[in-house]
Design a protein around this motif. Structure first.
Motif, mmCIF file in Angstrom:
data_model
loop_
_atom_site.group_PDB
_atom_site.id
_atom_site.type_symbol
_atom_site.label_atom_id
_atom_site.label_comp_id
_atom_site.label_asym_id
_atom_site.label_seq_id
_atom_site.Cartn_x
_atom_site.Cartn_y
_atom_site.Cartn_z
ATOM 1 N N SER A 1 -34.132 -10.440 -62.185
ATOM 2 C CA SER A 1 -35.642 -10.503 -61.697
ATOM 3 C C SER A 1 -35.619 -11.246 -60.664
ATOM 4 O O SER A 1 -36.653 -11.434 -60.191
ATOM 5 C CB SER A 1 -35.263 -11.554 -62.930
ATOM 6 N N THR A 2 -33.960 -12.246 -59.512
ATOM 7 C CA THR A 2 -34.456 -12.868 -58.787
ATOM 8 C C THR A 2 -33.844 -11.662 -57.161
ATOM 9 O O THR A 2 -34.064 -12.446 -56.453
ATOM 10 C CB THR A 2 -33.737 -14.403 -58.704
ATOM 11 N N LEU A 3 -33.356 -10.550 -57.643
ATOM 12 C CA LEU A 3 -33.182 -9.939 -56.503
ATOM 13 C C LEU A 3 -34.085 -10.133 -55.415
ATOM 14 O O LEU A 3 -34.305 -10.144 -53.780
ATOM 15 C CB LEU A 3 -32.974 -8.674 -56.962
ATOM 16 N N ASP A 4 -35.749 -9.908 -55.653
ATOM 17 C CA ASP A 4 -36.790 -9.541 -55.307
ATOM 18 C C ASP A 4 -37.876 -10.992 -55.630
ATOM 19 O O ASP A 4 -38.426 -11.002 -56.873
ATOM 20 C CB ASP A 4 -37.109 -8.757 -54.832
ATOM 21 N N LEU A 5 -38.079 -12.578 -55.231
ATOM 22 C CA LEU A 5 -38.661 -13.044 -55.511
ATOM 23 C C LEU A 5 -39.900 -12.616 -55.883
ATOM 24 O O LEU A 5 -40.663 -13.003 -55.866
ATOM 25 C CB LEU A 5 -38.230 -14.608 -54.893
ATOM 26 N N ASP A 6 -40.949 -11.495 -54.499
ATOM 27 C CA ASP A 6 -42.368 -11.790 -54.788
ATOM 28 C C ASP A 6 -41.679 -10.708 -55.302
ATOM 29 O O ASP A 6 -43.447 -9.668 -54.735
ATOM 30 C CB ASP A 6 -42.073 -11.229 -52.968
ATOM 31 N N ALA A 7 -41.109 -9.828 -56.249
ATOM 32 C CA ALA A 7 -42.104 -8.881 -56.506
ATOM 33 C C ALA A 7 -42.982 -8.408 -57.874
ATOM 34 O O ALA A 7 -43.572 -7.537 -57.322
ATOM 35 C CB ALA A 7 -40.172 -8.395 -57.311
ATOM 36 N N PRO A 8 -43.671 -9.996 -57.847
ATOM 37 C CA PRO A 8 -44.739 -9.993 -59.074
ATOM 38 C C PRO A 8 -45.931 -9.748 -57.524
ATOM 39 O O PRO A 8 -47.227 -9.056 -58.149
ATOM 40 C CB PRO A 8 -44.570 -10.689 -60.272
ATOM 41 N N PHE A 9 -45.703 -9.911 -56.968
ATOM 42 C CA PHE A 9 -47.010 -10.759 -55.770
ATOM 43 C C PHE A 9 -47.085 -8.761 -55.088
ATOM 44 O O PHE A 9 -48.023 -9.184 -54.795
ATOM 45 C CB PHE A 9 -46.592 -11.461 -54.667
ATOM 46 N N LYS A 10 -45.903 -8.621 -55.138
ATOM 47 C CA LYS A 10 -46.163 -7.219 -54.523
ATOM 48 C C LYS A 10 -46.809 -6.031 -55.143
ATOM 49 O O LYS A 10 -47.709 -5.379 -55.396
ATOM 50 C CB LYS A 10 -43.954 -6.647 -53.815
ATOM 51 N N ALA A 11 -46.157 -6.200 -56.552
ATOM 52 C CA ALA A 11 -46.962 -5.468 -57.917
ATOM 53 C C ALA A 11 -48.092 -5.571 -58.081
ATOM 54 O O ALA A 11 -49.147 -4.706 -58.074
ATOM 55 C CB ALA A 11 -45.969 -6.421 -58.827
ATOM 56 N N LEU A 12 -49.059 -7.212 -57.586
ATOM 57 C CA LEU A 12 -49.966 -7.542 -57.583
ATOM 58 C C LEU A 12 -50.716 -6.452 -56.322
ATOM 59 O O LEU A 12 -51.991 -5.773 -56.618
ATOM 60 C CB LEU A 12 -50.051 -8.938 -57.651
ATOM 61 N N GLU A 13 -50.527 -6.604 -55.055
ATOM 62 C CA GLU A 13 -51.103 -5.730 -54.303
ATOM 63 C C GLU A 13 -50.890 -3.888 -54.501
ATOM 64 O O GLU A 13 -51.790 -3.325 -54.456
ATOM 65 C CB GLU A 13 -49.800 -5.828 -53.108
ATOM 66 N N TYR A 14 -49.925 -3.688 -55.344
ATOM 67 C CA TYR A 14 -49.843 -2.247 -55.413
ATOM 68 C C TYR A 14 -50.751 -2.160 -56.870
ATOM 69 O O TYR A 14 -51.580 -0.611 -56.941
ATOM 70 C CB TYR A 14 -48.644 -2.361 -56.238
ATOM 71 N N VAL A 15 -50.967 -2.670 -57.124
ATOM 72 C CA VAL A 15 -51.782 -2.653 -58.508
ATOM 73 C C VAL A 15 -53.281 -2.699 -57.693
ATOM 74 O O VAL A 15 -54.085 -1.638 -57.679
ATOM 75 C CB VAL A 15 -52.170 -3.607 -59.540
ATOM 76 N N ALA A 16 -53.427 -3.667 -56.917
ATOM 77 C CA ALA A 16 -54.818 -3.661 -56.107
ATOM 78 C C ALA A 16 -55.219 -1.460 -55.726
ATOM 79 O O ALA A 16 -55.991 -1.723 -55.307
ATOM 80 C CB ALA A 16 -55.100 -4.099 -55.038
ATOM 81 N N GLU A 17 -53.610 -1.203 -54.371
ATOM 82 C CA GLU A 17 -54.014 -0.373 -53.773
ATOM 83 C C GLU A 17 -54.626 1.141 -54.793
ATOM 84 O O GLU A 17 -54.972 1.837 -55.098
ATOM 85 C CB GLU A 17 -52.628 -0.193 -53.372
ATOM 86 N N ALA A 18 -53.929 0.749 -56.259
ATOM 87 C CA ALA A 18 -53.673 2.242 -57.374
ATOM 88 C C ALA A 18 -55.426 1.902 -57.770
ATOM 89 O O ALA A 18 -55.991 3.253 -57.512
ATOM 90 C CB ALA A 18 -53.414 1.786 -58.628
ATOM 91 N N VAL A 19 -55.964 0.891 -58.013
ATOM 92 C CA VAL A 19 -57.195 0.729 -58.181
ATOM 93 C C VAL A 19 -58.152 0.967 -57.106
ATOM 94 O O VAL A 19 -59.006 1.820 -57.350
ATOM 95 C CB VAL A 19 -57.866 -0.888 -58.309
ATOM 96 N N ILE B 1 -45.309 -0.990 -61.715
ATOM 97 C CA ILE B 1 -45.098 -1.139 -62.858
ATOM 98 C C ILE B 1 -43.192 -1.551 -63.361
ATOM 99 O O ILE B 1 -42.407 -2.804 -63.490
ATOM 100 C CB ILE B 1 -45.531 0.009 -64.163
ATOM 101 N N ALA B 2 -43.074 -1.074 -61.566
ATOM 102 C CA ALA B 2 -41.397 -1.155 -61.554
ATOM 103 C C ALA B 2 -41.116 -2.579 -61.401
ATOM 104 O O ALA B 2 -40.191 -2.900 -61.679
ATOM 105 C CB ALA B 2 -41.394 -0.597 -60.373
ATOM 106 N N TYR B 3 -42.015 -3.120 -60.564
ATOM 107 C CA TYR B 3 -41.676 -4.173 -60.118
ATOM 108 C C TYR B 3 -41.504 -5.000 -60.972
ATOM 109 O O TYR B 3 -41.885 -6.266 -60.946
ATOM 110 C CB TYR B 3 -42.700 -4.365 -58.356
ATOM 111 N N PHE B 4 -42.901 -4.867 -61.244
ATOM 112 C CA PHE B 4 -43.593 -6.048 -62.859
ATOM 113 C C PHE B 4 -41.602 -6.503 -63.770
ATOM 114 O O PHE B 4 -41.620 -7.444 -64.061
ATOM 115 C CB PHE B 4 -44.665 -5.842 -63.448
ATOM 116 N N ASP B 5 -41.641 -4.708 -63.607
ATOM 117 C CA ASP B 5 -40.180 -4.842 -64.989
ATOM 118 C C ASP B 5 -39.265 -5.259 -63.867
ATOM 119 O O ASP B 5 -37.997 -6.450 -64.945
ATOM 120 C CB ASP B 5 -40.217 -3.868 -64.867
ATOM 121 N N LEU B 6 -39.217 -5.272 -62.531
ATOM 122 C CA LEU B 6 -37.851 -6.244 -61.713
ATOM 123 C C LEU B 6 -37.837 -7.353 -62.316
ATOM 124 O O LEU B 6 -36.782 -7.915 -62.438
ATOM 125 C CB LEU B 6 -37.711 -5.826 -60.988
ATOM 126 N N ALA B 7 -39.467 -8.627 -61.813
ATOM 127 C CA ALA B 7 -39.208 -9.408 -61.844
ATOM 128 C C ALA B 7 -39.704 -10.278 -63.866
ATOM 129 O O ALA B 7 -39.310 -11.436 -63.517
ATOM 130 C CB ALA B 7 -40.847 -9.887 -61.494
#
Length: 477
Positions: A74-92, A60-66
């Motif tokens: 929002s552009t401080l980490d251009l991979d933020a939304p893709f990282k967030a997707l990985e974190y979602v997968a890990e939580a699941v 959620i934090a990384y989605f909010d950042l992006a």
């Protein structure tokens, strides 16, 4: 390829975004908060990597950042939304036991459904990169958003737009097709995809799509004009004529349609002329091949007669002269052999030309038929331009084209005059010159009227030439 450029919205597109237009002080506070949250969740996961809830909070934090409305954040980490997707997968993964998902896993999956946080984060960065003209990076975010929100027309549309802008034609095509398949109806996309099909030489698909657009937007003249242009580009002139005649019947006062009908008829004439030339050229090849054979046989006959005479000489020649005569005979026989080989090649060329041209009588009849069609079309063409001028007397294009009809006929006559030898000119020149002048006099009023409407430099030169040829002492303004 024609680019379809759309203006992307400049706000965050996430339906679930918690950010809004706020004052500067509050924005700074939110900025500080989000950065602290990202740092905190990173540290929490490092300490307890087996807890699914911590991975969810980090996502959620990384989605909010992006998704942050200030692009410097929002552009401080251009991979933020893709990282967030990985974190979602890990939580699941961590909250799924024996195939059964827990509450955290279910909550995490909601983030990547439809227009939730994942979509908003990806689209926000996609817009930022689009505005910065970094279309390749924008495509990376837009395409992922479209993949997540599979039934969302907006992300599919913008994926196609940015793909086309960064020359990913195959990806643009795929995105536009998806957009239409899930219910998209934007006329610019219909047009853009039709252009892609057109560039790919998929004529039927391009025309079908334009027809689809015309059904959706029956009053859209741009689509109808594009269909007309496509039919011309695809050399489907007869179809174009039918379409345009239907359009003229519905709106007989549209001067452009009348003008275009005239152009279509001229195009048909050019096509017919090409057909006639091809038949004539094929017939000429037969005539040329036949002439070569006749000429070759005449030359060969000389060698044969010479050989006969030399052999007769050999019979009565003195012994000391026979070797020279025999040598001459050998050379003549060698020449005749070579001539026979060349004759065989020429006869082969003749047979090939004859096969290509077919029946000469039938071809002559075909040429006569084609020329008849050309003459009939020539009779009709001026009427379209004249009808346009009856509606708009100052329609430059129609004035120019009417003048061009007669000027081009004059140019043909002038070429004939220039090709005459002195004797022919003495006999026929005066009559032909009178025909030339008559054509110029027909063209000139239209060209002069056209110049009064628009000072076209090329047209000025044409009028100057006519004045010169007709010996008219007049200046062109």
């Amino acid at each position: 390829m024609k680019k379809v450029v759309l203006t992307l919205i400049t706000v965050v597109l996430a339906a679930g975004s918690t950010f809004a237009q706020v004052d500067k002080a509050l924005l700074e506070a939110q900025k500080k908060s989000i950065l602290e949250t990202v740092k905190k969740t990173d540290e929490s996961v490092k300490k307890s990597p087996a807890k699914p809830r911590l991975w969810l909070e980090r996502a959620i934090a990384y989605f909010d950042l992006a998704s942050f409305p200030d692009s410097t954040v929002s552009t401080l980490d251009l991979d933020a939304p893709f990282k967030a997707l990985e974190y979602v997968a890990e939580a699941v993964k961590l909250d799924t036991k024996e195939g059964k998902k827990g509450s955290t896993a279910k909550e995490a999956e909601k983030l990547i459904v439809g227009r939730e946080k994942a979509y908003g984060a990806l689209m926000n960065l996609g817009v930022v990169k689009y505005q910065g003209k970094d279309y390749a990076t924008s495509y990376r975010y837009m395409s992922k958003a479209s993949e997540i929100a599979s039934q969302d027309t907006m992300s599919a549309m913008y994926t196609g737009v940015v793909a086309q802008l960064c020359q990913k034609d195959a990806e643009a095509r795929s995105a536009y097709e998806k957009y239409l398949n899930i219910g998209g109806k934007d006329v610019a996309i219909l047009y853009g995809l039709a252009q892609i099909y057109k560039s790919a030489k998929e004529e039927d698909r391009a025309l079908e799509l334009i027809d689809q657009g015309i059904l959706l937007y029956p009053t859209n003249k741009d689509l109808k004009n594009e269909k007309f242009n496509m039919l011309i580009a695809f050399n489907r002139i007869d179809q174009a004529v039918v379409q345009l005649k239907e359009t003229v019947a519905k709106d007989p006062k549209d001067v452009m349609n009348l003008f275009n009908l005239g152009l279509l008829y001229e195009n048909k004439i050019n096509t017919l002329k090409d057909e006639s030339i091809k038949i004539s050229e094929a017939s000429n090849k037969v005539i040329d091949a036949r002439r070569k054979i006749t000429s070759h046989k005449d030359k060969a006959e000389v060698y044969i007669e010479e050989l006969k005479r030399t052999k007769l000489k050999l019979k009565t020649a003195k012994p000391n002269l026979k070797p020279a005569l025999q040598s001459q005979i050998n050379k003549l026989e060698a020449s005749i052999l070579k001539d026979n080989e060349e004759l065989a090649l020429l006869e082969g060329e003749y047979a090939e030309a004859l096969n290509a041209v077919g029946d000469e009588v039938a071809n002559k009849a075909k040429i006569d038929e084609v020329n008849g069609k050309i003459d009939a079309l020539k009779q009709e063409i001026p009427s379209f331009y004249e009808r346009a001028l009856a509606i708009d007397p100052n329609y430059f294009d129609a004035l120019y084209q009417l003048g061009a009809i007669y000027f081009n006929e004059a140019a043909e006559i002038k070429r004939l005059v220039n090709g005459m030898d002195m004797e022919t000119y003495k006999k026929e020149g005066k009559a032909v010159e009178e025909k030339l002048a008559a054509k110029y006099h027909l063209a000139l009023p239209y060209f002069e009227r056209a110049l009064s409407v628009k000072k076209d430099d090329d047209l000025k030169e044409i009028v100057k030439q006519i004045y010169q040829d007709l010996k008219i002492d007049k200046q062109v303004d």
